[in-house]
Design an enzyme around this catalytic site. Structure first.
Site: not given
Length: 482
Positions: A123, A175, A177, A203-204, A294-295, A327
């Site tokens: 918070n 790709k 993706k 891909d993410e 993956h971020r 990543h």
């Protein structure tokens, strides 16, 4: 009476509101080896002194609230409260301060990144007395680190599993993706792996959509992987994204991947959540699966310089929660990443110990003791001309991922993979011979392209491609001094 049970009930209760700094600003405090230390970039509202702002952060992220409460007398605040113990003005910025806060270890549940972040970045980030607030760094004490499993396997175990040493690993994100059928997706995986890549990647946002359900994708990718292994004699992998809407579904997908015999799965750790990620990391260690992280969503949190949380904190959290790859930007590609700052958190991921280094944005000395390291992944807008710089910047313990830089090759997917593998091998050989990749990089690539028509074609396609935008996340410097 022990400090743990000592209370202040005998002192008496006085209702009302008092300044945070009277209780939570303690410049005389000597930090303990067991404290979690935080460096916050604080921008107070006009008229709020930095001492009050720093104390407010310490209070609202630990034991404090907006008014005095009588139950304070039923515990020992001196034992449990956070303390703002030091404040530095930020060079070149008006009304910005780095406030250092120490938290007693007893405030946090063992082995829970979720609980740690709920307290430290909860918070308090909406507190009205602050115009903006950013968590720049954390010092995680060894006593707390040892309550976490950490990465499922780590760098050395991964190299042993793959039997690949002395160079960065090569990857590719398939790709487009979204939109491919499972069979066509598997075909692209096979062609890239056959051409010389070590890994291909979901891909993410590839989970289980109507055009390609997860089970079909897993099956076709496993077939592609085994076919490429048989033809090349190398161990191959595809990051099968196990991210799902529930933890139970995520684990079900990881179980199926293990049953197929593939070496690695993947998770989107920020959108999936730290509780889910830690659960998956434990499963992966117990069942011999590598875990690629993956971020996705990180820039929502870390992109703004004065508010949010720096990626170095998210990187430390990932090393605690668990992941074998993450990543980490490219420095030279299409995504945000200033060189010194990127190398700072790359070292935090890989090394056992890092020192304070203002030039790389590292605020605290950090020891990881026996926690395995994490391979940084460079991905996003990179191609063969970037290979010398990537090899020089990231070194051997990294994964270099070329999505469009593989699948965009004019001759197809497999030639794109060949071009990247040839470029990498040329750069590693040149480095091992003592050549300067930073100065001679283009020459090294041109020389290699004479013996590889695939590389020559790639060099021609991407010779003019550049992403020349200034980084947003830069080191603080005194603007008056230039």
């Amino acid at each position: 009476m022990s400090p743990q049970t000592e209370t202040k009930a005998s002192v008496g209760f006085k209702a009302g509101v008092k300044d945070y700094k009277l209780t939570y600003y303690t410049p005389e405090y000597q930090t303990l080896d067991t404290d979690i230390l935080a460096a916050f970039r604080v921008t107070p509202q006009p008229g709020v002194p930095p001492e009050e702002a720093g104390a407010a952060v310490a209070a609202e992220s630990s034991t404090g609230t907006w008014t005095t409460v009588w139950t304070d007398g039923l515990t020992s605040l001196d034992r449990y409260k956070g303390r703002c113990y030091h404040i530095d003005p930020v060079p070149g910025e008006e009304n910005q301060y780095i406030c250092y806060v120490a938290y007693p270890l007893d405030l946090f549940e063992e082995g829970s990144v979720t609980n740690m972040f709920t307290s430290i970045v909860g918070n308090v980030f909406g507190f009205k007395a602050l115009r903006a607030l950013r968590l720049e760094d954390l010092r995680i004490p060894v006593a707390y680190i040892k309550t976490f499993q950490g990465p499922p396997h780590g760098i050395q175990v991964e190299r042993d599993k793959l039997n690949k040493y002395g160079r960065p690993l090569l990857g590719c994100t398939i790709k487009p993706k979204l939109g491919l059928s499972a069979k066509n997706y598997g075909r692209a995986v096979y062609e890239c792996l056959r051409g010389g890549l070590d890994f291909t990647k979901d891909d993410e946002n590839v989970n289980s959509q109507p055009f390609m359900r997860w089970r079909d994708r897993f099956l076709f990718c496993a077939e592609a992987l085994y076919k490429a292994q048989a033809e090349t004699g190398e161990i191959k992998g595809h990051y099968l994204n196990a991210t799902a809407g529930t933890c139970e579904e995520m684990i079900k997908r990881a179980v199926f991947a293990r049953e197929l015999g593939v070496p690695i799965v993947m998770h989107d750790y920020l959108t999936g959540g730290f509780t889910a990620n830690t659960s998956l990391a434990h499963y992966c260690r117990d069942n011999g699966l590598l875990l690629h992280i993956h971020r996705a969503m990180h820039a929502v949190i870390d992109r703004q310089k004065n508010h949010g949380m720096h990626f170095r904190v998210l990187a430390k959290a990932l090393r605690l929660s668990g992941g074998d790859h993450i990543h980490a930007g490219t420095v030279v590609g299409k995504l945000e990443g200033e060189r010194d700052i990127t190398l700072g958190f790359v070292d935090l991921l890989r090394d056992d110990y890092t020192e304070i280094d203002a030039n790389r944005g590292i605020y605290f000395t950090q020891s990881w003791v026996s926690t395995p390291g994490v391979l940084p992944v460079a991905s996003g807008g990179i191609h063969v001309w970037h290979m010398p710089a990537l090899t020089e910047i990231f070194g051997d313990d990294s994964v270099l991922q070329f999505g469009g830089g593989t699948l965009g090759h004019p001759w197809g997917n497999a030639p794109g993979a060949v071009a990247n593998r040839v470029a990498l091998e040329a750069c590693v050989q040149a480095r091992n011979e003592g050549r300067d990749l930073a100065r001679e990089g283009n020459t090294i690539i041109r020389e290699a392209s004479k013996w590889s028509p695939e590389l020559a074609a790639a060099c021609e396609v991407w010779k003019e491609i550049k992403f020349e935008f200034p980084a947003v996340d830069t080191l603080d410097k005194d603007k008056k001094k230039g």
